[in-house]
Design an enzyme around this catalytic site. Structure first.
Site, PDB file in Angstrom:
ATOM      1  NE  ARG A 106      -1.800 -10.633 -17.656  1.00  0.00           N
ATOM      2  CZ  ARG A 106      -0.408  -9.083 -17.518  1.00  0.00           C
ATOM      3  NH1 ARG A 106      -0.753  -8.264 -17.315  1.00  0.00           N
ATOM      4  NH2 ARG A 106       0.058  -9.665 -18.951  1.00  0.00           N
ATOM      5  CB  SER A 129      -0.935 -29.423 -33.572  1.00  0.00           C
ATOM      6  OG  SER A 129       0.126 -28.728 -34.656  1.00  0.00           O
ATOM      7  N   GLY A 130      -1.556 -26.919 -34.933  1.00  0.00           N
ATOM      8  CA  GLY A 130      -2.696 -26.648 -36.352  1.00  0.00           C
ATOM      9  C   GLY A 130      -2.705 -24.422 -37.094  1.00  0.00           C
ATOM     10  CE  LYS A 133       0.336 -28.532 -30.489  1.00  0.00           C
ATOM     11  NZ  LYS A 133       2.369 -27.794 -30.636  1.00  0.00           N
ATOM     12  CG  HIS A 184       2.927 -32.280 -33.871  1.00  0.00           C
ATOM     13  ND1 HIS A 184       3.337 -31.069 -33.937  1.00  0.00           N
ATOM     14  CD2 HIS A 184       1.815 -32.555 -34.458  1.00  0.00           C
ATOM     15  CE1 HIS A 184       2.542 -30.826 -34.909  1.00  0.00           C
ATOM     16  NE2 HIS A 184       1.729 -32.113 -35.524  1.00  0.00           N
ATOM     17  CD  GLU A 214       5.574 -27.903 -36.676  1.00  0.00           C
ATOM     18  OE1 GLU A 214       6.251 -26.557 -36.514  1.00  0.00           O
ATOM     19  OE2 GLU A 214       4.638 -28.455 -36.282  1.00  0.00           O
ATOM     20  CE1 TYR A 215      10.557 -26.911 -33.377  1.00  0.00           C
ATOM     21  CE2 TYR A 215      12.850 -26.563 -33.501  1.00  0.00           C
ATOM     22  CZ  TYR A 215      12.028 -25.939 -33.261  1.00  0.00           C
ATOM     23  OH  TYR A 215      11.370 -25.180 -32.195  1.00  0.00           O
ATOM     24  CE  LYS A 274       6.228 -19.643 -31.531  1.00  0.00           C
ATOM     25  NZ  LYS A 274       4.898 -19.240 -31.239  1.00  0.00           N
TER      26      LYS A 274
END
Length: 481
Positions: free
Chosen positions: A34, A129-130, A183, A186, A190-191, A261
């Protein structure tokens, strides 16, 4: 019709790195951002001399692509995704595919998939992811959408994905929002992983007063056994870094407020919506929320004294107990996450293959770990496995380590060290294997104050009891006696 294999919209670092990854693997890319200045800066910098075309408009981007067109969005989740899709709809043809590679909420992906399908436009919602490194060198990719749409992008995704044991860490997972759902879970796992590791660190630091270097050595040794994983590896590295300004371990200079997030919160919320237990991940989300109350915690630390206790046990024994406890708690956390995926697969008709999901996580992603091979093997042995804890390998792994988990939680309780996630894993284990929970009393209470009814253990049917009247009579008889 153009000559570029794929178009990408959104040139933040993740988008740029994916473009470079695609081009390096033989796929020329047309790009649009943008803010046109970012496009020009990218072309003059890392994209210089490569088969990457910068476009100043979406019209130019679409015209640059070979048919059927494949356009990947790497823009901020939410309204920005909807806005770009609305701009693309009049520019693309039926049979083209739009790919959302951001961290979109799966319900948004469901909505977009249905709306675009009605127009004959394919849609893929995919988790990537990564981080920035993975995007450039090989991420774990979790796509959902129409099988025919995935077939169109499979050569690109398989080329750019991480590779684990000779297999690309990407596969079509299911329809509509299946990829973004996987995801999301996932990220919830992760948390949980990160919180369990933080609590292991806290127990060792506060109970044994280990130095940062000693902690680095401990985590380094753990990374050579069953706990081998990306998160253990980077935790080891963190403890070896010294702050140049103060000469102290840099980790000690980092403010103890963990940000988020929202994907972990989404995981917890959806687990509650479909009625699946997720104690460890819930505790991890709550721990981050608590960490944000820094000013309040500072005041409370002065007003609410910690127990006057210290650990006087064997140093090496506690270190080994924490290692075993961390693995047992991690297994319980993954068991909850995989059970949530199983429940969501049934609830949303995703038809997820849990063995495949575990394989995708073996490389590229943040939770990559040695024992994901064991998780995949468990679901390959028994695709209808109800819970990871019931697999012979994981059952034995937890049963042989549960005593250590209890000892570590006990030490933490005695010393006033918060262990929300480890305690939650232990609580989950004890609750899941308990044949008779006290929910009978809870349901009796609900029937007492709200006539919510209950079921009996000795016959079928719904029952309701006038508890107050019966209790008053029974108390009266008891008083007379």
């Amino acid at each position: 019709m153009g000559e570029y294999a794929i178009g990408l919209v959104g040139l933040a670092v993740m988008g740029q790195n994916l473009v470079l990854n695609m081009e390096r693997n033989g796929f020329p890319v047309a790009v649009y951002n943008r803010t046109v200045e970012r496009t020009h800066a990218f072309l003059a910098g890392e994209a210089a001399g490569k088969r990457i075309k910068g476009c100043d408009t979406l019209e130019e981007l679409v015209a640059s692509l070979s048919s059927p067109r494949k356009i990947m969005l790497m823009v901020q989740a939410g309204a920005a995704v909807d806005a770009v899709i609305e701009q693309l709809i009049p520019l693309v043809d039926q049979g083209d595919v739009i790919i959302d590679g951001g961290n979109s909420f799966y319900r948004d992906t469901e909505r977009r998939a249905v709306a675009l399908a009605a127009r004959g436009i394919n849609f893929i919602g995919t988790g990537v992811s990564g981080g920035e490194y993975g995007a450039l060198h090989g991420p774990a990719i979790m796509p959902g959408g129409q099988p025919e749409a995935y077939a169109m992008v499979a050569p690109i995704f398989e080329a750019i994905a991480a590779v684990a044991e000779g297999e690309p860490c990407v596969a079509h997972l299911g329809p509509r929002g299946a990829g973004h759902y996987v995801k999301m879970v996932h990220n919830g796992i992760e948390y949980g992983d990160m919180q369990l590791i933080a609590e292991a660190y806290d127990v060792l630091r506060r109970a044994l007063n280990l130095s940062a270097r000693e902690l680095g050595e401990v985590f380094g040794s753990w990374n050579e056994a069953e706990l081998e994983s990306y998160l253990i590896e980077i935790t080891r590295d963190i403890f070896y870094v010294t702050d140049e300004e103060t000469g102290r371990p840099l980790v000690d200079m980092v403010l103890d407020e963990a940000q988020q997030k929202g994907t972990g919160k989404w995981t917890s919320q959806d687990a509650m919506d479909i009625g699946m237990p997720l104690q460890t991940i819930n505790a991890a989300v709550e721990s981050r929320i608590t960490s944000a109350l820094k000013a309040e915690r500072v005041v409370a630390s002065r007003e609410l004294a910690v127990p006057a206790a210290s650990y006087d046990g064997d140093r090496d024994a506690l270190i080994d107990d924490v290692r075993q406890a961390l693995f047992a708690a991690k297994i319980c956390s993954y068991a909850q996450g995989m059970e949530l995926l199983r429940g969501a697969s049934d609830e949303y008709d995703y038809d997820l293959n849990l063995a495949t999901v575990a394989k995708l996580w073996r490389g590229g992603c943040i939770i990559r770990a040695r024992f994901l091979n064991d998780i995949s093997a468990a679901y390959e042995r028994n695709p209808s496995l109800q819970n990871l804890l019931l697999d012979p390998y994981f059952k034995q792994a937890v049963l042989t380590r549960q005593a250590a988990l209890r000892r570590v939680v006990s030490v933490a309780v005695q010393l006033g060290i918060p262990c929300l996630a480890m305690s939650a894993s232990l609580g989950y284990l004890d609750a899941y294997r308990t044949e008779f929970l006290p929910a009978n009393l809870t349901q009796a209470q609900r029937d007492y104050f709200g006539a919510h009814t209950y079921r009996r253990i000795d016959r079928e049917g719904i029952c309701h009891t006038e508890w107050q009247n019966l209790a008053e009579r029974a108390r009266g008889v008891a008083d007379q006696a």
